[in-house]
Design a protein around this motif. Sequence first.
Motif, short mmCIF file in Angstrom:
data_model
loop_
_atom_site.label_atom_id
_atom_site.label_comp_id
_atom_site.label_asym_id
_atom_site.label_seq_id
_atom_site.Cartn_x
_atom_site.Cartn_y
_atom_site.Cartn_z
N UNK A 372 42.77 2.96 -39.11
CA UNK A 372 41.52 3.53 -38.62
C UNK A 372 40.51 2.44 -38.28
N UNK A 373 39.76 2.69 -37.21
CA UNK A 373 38.70 1.78 -36.76
C UNK A 373 39.22 0.35 -36.57
N UNK A 374 40.41 0.28 -36.00
CA UNK A 374 41.03 -1.03 -35.75
C UNK A 374 40.58 -1.55 -34.40
N UNK A 375 39.30 -1.87 -34.29
CA UNK A 375 38.72 -2.26 -33.00
C UNK A 375 39.34 -3.53 -32.44
N UNK A 376 39.84 -4.39 -33.31
CA UNK A 376 40.38 -5.67 -32.86
C UNK A 376 41.82 -5.54 -32.35
N UNK A 377 42.45 -4.41 -32.60
CA UNK A 377 43.87 -4.27 -32.25
C UNK A 377 44.04 -3.62 -30.88
N UNK A 378 45.04 -4.13 -30.16
CA UNK A 378 45.37 -3.59 -28.84
C UNK A 378 46.85 -3.23 -28.80
N UNK A 379 47.22 -2.41 -27.83
CA UNK A 379 48.62 -2.04 -27.65
C UNK A 379 49.46 -3.31 -27.46
N UNK A 380 50.55 -3.42 -28.23
CA UNK A 380 51.44 -4.57 -28.14
C UNK A 380 51.20 -5.63 -29.19
N UNK A 381 50.07 -5.55 -29.94
CA UNK A 381 49.78 -6.56 -30.96
C UNK A 381 50.81 -6.51 -32.09
N UNK A 382 51.26 -7.68 -32.53
CA UNK A 382 52.15 -7.79 -33.68
C UNK A 382 51.33 -8.13 -34.92
N UNK A 383 51.73 -7.58 -36.05
CA UNK A 383 51.08 -7.83 -37.34
C UNK A 383 52.14 -8.28 -38.33
N UNK A 384 51.76 -9.16 -39.24
CA UNK A 384 52.74 -9.61 -40.23
C UNK A 384 52.05 -10.07 -41.51
N UNK A 385 52.86 -10.19 -42.56
CA UNK A 385 52.42 -10.78 -43.82
C UNK A 385 53.41 -11.89 -44.19
#
Length: 532
Positions: A372-385
């Motif tokens: 929710x409210x992920x303003x910094x994220x765009x379609x295609x963005x990868x996330x990792x830990x």
Amino acid sequence: MNSSPATVSSSTTLAEAKRRRTFAVISHPDAGKSTLTEALALHARVIGQAGAVHGKAGRRGTVSDWMSMEKERGISISSAALQFSYRDAVINLLDTPGHADFSEDTYRVLSAVDAAVMLVDAAKGLETQTMKLFEVCRHRNIPIITVINKWDRPGQDALALMDEVLGRTGLTPTPLAWPVGEAGDFRGVLDRSDGSYIRFTRTDGGATIAGEERFTASQAAELEGEAWHTAEEESGLLELEGQQHDQDTFLAGKSTPVLFGSAVLNFGVHQLLDVLVDLAPSAEARVDAHGEPRPVDAPFSGFVFKVQAGMDTAHRDRLAFVRVCSGVFERGMIVTQAASKKPFATKYAQQVFGRDREIIDTAYPGDVVGLVNAAALRVGDSLYEAQPVSFPPIPTFAPEHFMVIRAKDSSKYKQFRRGIEQLDHEGVVQVLRSDLRGDQAPVLAAVGPMQFEVAEDRMNNEFNAPVKLERLAFTIARRTTPDWIPTLARERSVEVLSRTDGDLLALFSDRWRLQGVEREHPGIVLEPLVVS
């Protein structure tokens, strides 16, 4: 309290990934995708009564269609995610837009699934959009389960439909069940695994689970007579042709299991759920941008395949849909955005059921998490830990329709700019800009004209920024480079604009104008925008 990702064992992650079935429902418009989505949720007993896409008096709209335009027109405009349990599996079902104008959203969804259910209208067979989606699934090596829908209505001959599937797609159809009764006289199905008969019983308006009774072949012959004998003969012909299910060829994309049903009557839906659990692939290692598989028990990773705002009108929030590819997602964990290398806190994570949501604490490979409210994220963005990874980018379509958009009221410019940015983030339309036009008159680019209607409706009602649209006489876009901007600027019926992803797009009035420019300037860089 949930275990932290670091303390969840590899064996637990693998076991949970194996339980997941993540698939999309795809087809030509009006084949019944949203109706089937509702019917699957009904049979899994996560809703008590099915709605209807074309909302007759006293009937509800489908859970997956929640936008006002969807309810008014009876079509899916935005993809929707539903998660529920069935038997010992966790089902992640992604409904997709029904109209061809929203193909780009469908392609994004296909990047996030492990299998697809393709609906084919019994009367119309394989239509244009159906064939396009078959090709996308084949290109992405997505196994396909085919459902011949609307068998309760007059339609084509069942064997003829199997010939069409084989002839036009190259996939060998391997029916798991065969209809008893021709199209329009749907009585039940012959279970080809044991030769028994499953007879369906209608319910009032198809709003509740249809009754099912199972009979032996001899009992079926007494009950259905000639219709049963015909079904047995046709099933025998399929066997002689080698059209029996083979799991290896199905997973390799060479064959497609086939079921017959009626989503609106809930006939055959229970069988489809069982087939998904028994045959569809579970979440497995995903290939990264370098072609290397990311094991499902590696540290958390995922990618954003959709961004949607306006689902919660009370809070005006935006939701980023993330497909979990590996490891364990836990609400509150800090992940890294691969492109920017910036940290991102996942405090507000939710599980989605149509428009309804609830907080989710833990998710595993195959699941879809709403941030929710992920303003910094765009379609295609990868996330990792922990272990960096980038997944292949999600391609954009070549737009064919272009309009200038302006605010009707100059005092609403802040709302106008915010709305345009949001639509761009979500991929509702592509937003093109130039110094000449300025930020007050960007160009919207779309695959189909209905995308403009959605953009205008949301600007007017969601962002409170009424707009006016002016059509531009362009039909073709090509990618170019900065060196060629001066040359193209001198050409008539040509304009160069910048897309948010940094690409420069040269717009042409038609293919003859494009060919003329290419002849006049040998070596000019004008690359097609290809979807892969």
